[in-house]
Design an enzyme around this catalytic site. Structure first.
Site, short mmCIF file in Angstrom:
data_model
loop_
_atom_site.label_atom_id
_atom_site.label_comp_id
_atom_site.label_asym_id
_atom_site.label_seq_id
_atom_site.Cartn_x
_atom_site.Cartn_y
_atom_site.Cartn_z
CB SER A 103 -0.98 0.11 1.29
OG SER A 103 -1.49 -1.10 1.59
CG ASN B 243 -3.47 3.90 0.30
OD1 ASN B 243 -4.61 4.09 0.16
ND2 ASN B 243 -2.67 2.79 0.17
CD GLU C 101 -2.61 3.41 -6.47
OE1 GLU C 101 -2.93 4.48 -6.20
OE2 GLU C 101 -1.78 2.85 -5.57
CG HIS D 26 -1.93 -0.54 -4.15
ND1 HIS D 26 -2.43 0.71 -3.95
CD2 HIS D 26 -2.14 -1.13 -3.06
CE1 HIS D 26 -2.77 0.85 -2.96
NE2 HIS D 26 -2.53 -0.56 -2.19
N1 LIG Z 1 -6.19 -4.61 3.71
C1 LIG Z 1 -6.06 -3.71 2.97
O1 LIG Z 1 -7.21 -2.99 2.78
C2 LIG Z 1 -5.28 -3.71 1.64
C3 LIG Z 1 -5.26 -2.77 0.62
C4 LIG Z 1 -4.40 -2.73 -0.27
C5 LIG Z 1 -3.04 -3.30 -0.07
N2 LIG Z 1 -3.00 -4.05 1.06
C6 LIG Z 1 -1.40 -4.62 1.31
O2 LIG Z 1 -1.77 -5.88 0.73
C7 LIG Z 1 -0.73 -6.60 1.73
C8 LIG Z 1 -1.41 -7.75 2.38
O3 LIG Z 1 -2.42 -7.13 3.39
P1 LIG Z 1 -3.68 -8.03 3.86
O4 LIG Z 1 -4.79 -7.15 4.39
O5 LIG Z 1 -4.29 -9.13 2.93
O6 LIG Z 1 -3.21 -8.75 5.01
P2 LIG Z 1 -3.44 -10.08 5.95
O7 LIG Z 1 -2.93 -9.84 7.21
O8 LIG Z 1 -4.90 -10.11 5.79
O9 LIG Z 1 -2.73 -11.31 5.36
C9 LIG Z 1 -1.53 -11.37 5.03
C10 LIG Z 1 -1.16 -12.99 4.81
O10 LIG Z 1 0.22 -13.33 4.42
C11 LIG Z 1 0.50 -14.58 5.24
N3 LIG Z 1 2.07 -14.10 4.99
C12 LIG Z 1 2.98 -13.59 6.21
N4 LIG Z 1 4.37 -13.48 5.76
C13 LIG Z 1 4.15 -14.57 4.89
C14 LIG Z 1 5.40 -14.94 4.04
N5 LIG Z 1 6.58 -14.76 4.25
N6 LIG Z 1 5.04 -15.81 2.88
C15 LIG Z 1 3.73 -16.35 2.72
N7 LIG Z 1 2.73 -15.87 3.32
C16 LIG Z 1 3.11 -15.02 4.39
C17 LIG Z 1 -0.03 -14.22 6.62
O11 LIG Z 1 -0.26 -15.77 6.88
C18 LIG Z 1 -1.52 -13.78 6.03
O12 LIG Z 1 -2.47 -15.09 5.63
C19 LIG Z 1 0.07 -5.72 2.61
O13 LIG Z 1 1.23 -5.05 2.08
C20 LIG Z 1 -1.06 -4.45 2.64
O14 LIG Z 1 -0.56 -3.31 2.70
C21 LIG Z 1 -3.84 -4.13 1.95
#
Ligand SMILES: NC(=O)c1ccc[n+]([C@@H]2O[C@H](COP(=O)([O-])OP(=O)(O)OC[C@H]3O[C@@H](n4cnc5c(N)ncnc54)[C@H](O)[C@@H]3O)[C@@H](O)[C@H]2O)c1
Length: 365
Positions: free
Chosen positions: A125, A196, A158, A146
Site C-alpha cells: 500500500s 493512499n 495501480e 496495488h
Molecule cells: N487490507 C487492505 O485493505 C489492503 C489494501 C491494499 C493493499 N494492502 C496490502 O496488501 C498486503 C497484505 O494485506 P492483507 O490485508 O491481505 O493482510 P492479511 O494480514 O489479511 O494477510 C497477510 C497474509 O500473508 C501471510 N504471510 C505473512 N508472511 C508470509 C510469508 N513470508 N510468505 C507467505 N505468506 C505470508 C499471512 O499468513 C497472512 O495470511 C499488505 O502489503 C497491505 O499493505 C492491503
C-alpha cells in the site's frame, strides 16, 4: 525477454492468503487465468481456496457468472504447498505483511524459484517498489500492482512504475490487470502512490478529530457516510483494512514525505495497534463486533439523530461551499449562533489549522 500477457493459461502466483491475496486470486481465476496461492500459515492457502470457491458459487447463484465460467474458475484455483510450486508462474503477486524487510526477503526467495522473465509485483500500500527491488537481481521485472479492498468490488488497480521497471513489465501488467476485470492506472513509485496519498486526509483528519474529542468515531462515520455520501466512514474503513495495515502505511507515508505534519496520523491510531485491536480481523478495532462479525454501533446522540441540522454558518466561501450547503436544504446564518454547525473546506491545510485561523476554537461547541 518478457512474458506474453495474452497467453491463454497464464499462471498467477499469489503469496499471502489474507484479505488481499484472496481477492487477487479470485479476480485472476474469474479473468480466465490460473491462480496458485501460497501462505506460510498452516492450511491458510486451502482455506482461501474454499473461501474463494464460496464467493464464485454466490456469483453463479446471482447470475453474475455462468455455471461453466464458475466451474472453470474454481478448477483454476490451486493451493500451493510450498513456494517452489510457483516456479512456472508468469506473474507472482506478493500480498503479505506491510514490512520492507519481510517483503525484501520474500522477493529474494521468489527470485530464487521463478524464471528470469517472470514478473514479480507487490501489492504494497505504501512501500516504495524500488526499496523492495533493491534486494533483487533482475529489477526490470519488478513493479507494484496495488489492488483495493475488497478486490472483486474495487475496479481500480495501480500499476507502479519503479525506477528500474521495464516498459514491457508495465505494459504486461496493464494487460493482465484488464484481464482481471480491473482498470489499471500507471502511477509513480512514491510513498502511498496515488490513492493512499491523495486520500490521506480521510484517515488523518478523522483520527485527529476523534483524538481531540470533537466527535466520536461512530459520529464522524455517520456524517461522512450519511451526509457526505461515502460508502464507509473513515473508522469503518480503517477497521476493514486492518489497523496492522493502515497504521504502518500511515507511518511510511509520513516519514516518506519527510515528516510533513499534514500527513501525520494520531496517537489513538497507534493505541489501537498496540492494543491488538486490529479491526474486523480481530473482531475489535475502533468498533466492537458481534459474533457474526458485524459492527455494534453505539447509539447516536438523539440530538443529532432526530434533529438534522437546518442551519449552518459558513465563515468563508471556499469553492462554492455556501451554494452546496443551500442545495442540500440548509439555511445559511450571517453569524455563528454558537449552536449550529460551522462548515469549512480545509483545502490545502488541515481542519485544525482552518479552525485556528478562523478563530473558531474560542466559541463554545
Ligand atoms: N487490507 C487492505 O485493505 C489492503 C489494501 C491494499 C493493499 N494492502 C496490502 O496488501 C498486503 C497484505 O494485506 P492483507 O490485508 O491481505 O493482510 P492479511 O494480514 O489479511 O494477510 C497477510 C497474509 O500473508 C501471510 N504471510 C505473512 N508472511 C508470509 C510469508 N513470508 N510468505 C507467505 N505468506 C505470508 C499471512 O499468513 C497472512 O495470511 C499488505 O502489503 C497491505 O499493505 C492491503
Amino acid at each position: 525477454m518478457s512474458i506474453d500477457p495474452h497467453k491463454e493459461n497464464l499462471k498467477v502466483g499469489v503469496i499471502g492468503a489474507g484479505a488481499m491475496g484472496r481477492g487477487i486470486a479470485q479476480v485472476s481465476v474469474t479473468g480466465g487465468m490460473q491462480a496458485l496461492i501460497f501462505d506460510t500459515a498452516d492450511g491458510a492457502a486451502q482455506k482461501a481456496c474454499d473461501f474463494i470457491g464460496g464467493m464464485i458459487d454466490r456469483s453463479v447463484e446471482k447470475g453474475r457468472l455462468s455455471e461453466t465460467d464458475g466451474s472453470n474458475a474454481k478448477n483454476n484455483l490451486i493451493a500451493a504447498e510450498k513456494l517452489e510450486d510457483l516456479s512456472d508462474c508468469d506473474l507472482v503477486v506478493e500480498a503479505i505483511v506491510e514490512n520492507l524487510d519481510v517483503k525484501q526477503k520474500v522477493f529474494q526467495q521468489i527470485e530464487s524459484v521463478v524464471r528470469k522473465e517472470t514478473i514479480i509485483a507487490s501489492n504494497t500500500s505504501s512501500i516504495r517498489i524500488a526499496s523492495i527491488a533493491s534486494a533483487c537481481t533482475h529489477k526490470d521485472r519488478i513493479a507494484g500492482l496495488h489492488f483495493f479492498n475488497p478486490v472483486p468490488l474495487m475496479k481500480l488497480v495501480e500499476v507502479i512504475n519503479a525506477t528500474e521497471t521495464s516498459a514491457e513489465t508495465i505494459e504486461a501488467l496493464n494487460v493482465i490487470g484488464k484481464r482481471m476485470g480491473r482498470v489499471p492506472v500507471v502511477v509513480k513509485d512514491a510513498p502511498g502512490f496515488l490513492v493512499n496519498l491523495g486520500g490521506r486526509a480521510y484517515t488523518t483528519e478523522a483520527m485527529r478529530l476523534a483524538a481531540e474529542g470533537v466527535a466520536q468515531p461512530h459520529e464522524i462515520d455517520a456524517i461522512m457516510r450519511d451526509a457526505c455520501g461515502f460508502r464507509m466512514g473513515p473508522f469503518e474503513l480503517a477497521d476493514l483494512t486492518g489497523i496492522d495495515v493502515n497504521f504502518p502505511v500511515s507511518q511510511i507515508i509520513y516519514s516518506g514525505y519527510f515528516y510533513d505534519k499534514r500527513l501525520a496520523t494520531s496517537p489513538i491510531h497507534e493505541s489501537m495497534m498496540e492494543a491488538g485491536r486490529l479491526g474486523r480481523k480481530t473482531k475489535a478495532g475502533f468498533y466492537d463486533y458481534d459474533d457474526n462479525g458485524q459492527i455494534i454501533y453505539p447509539d447516536l446522540d438523539p440530538k443529532i439523530k432526530d434533529n438534522p441540522a437546518a442551519r449552518a454558518y459558513v465563515p468563508e466561501d471556499i469553492e462554492g461551499l455556501e451554494p452546496i450547503a443551500r442545495d442540500i436544504g440548509l439555511s445559511i446564518l450571517k453569524e455563528d449562533d454558537g449552536i449550529s454547525p460551522i462548515l469549512v473546506a480545509p483545502v490545502g491545510e488541515d481542519c485544525t489549522s482552518v479552525v485556528h485561523r478562523l478563530g473558531l476554537m474560542s466559541k463554545e461547541p
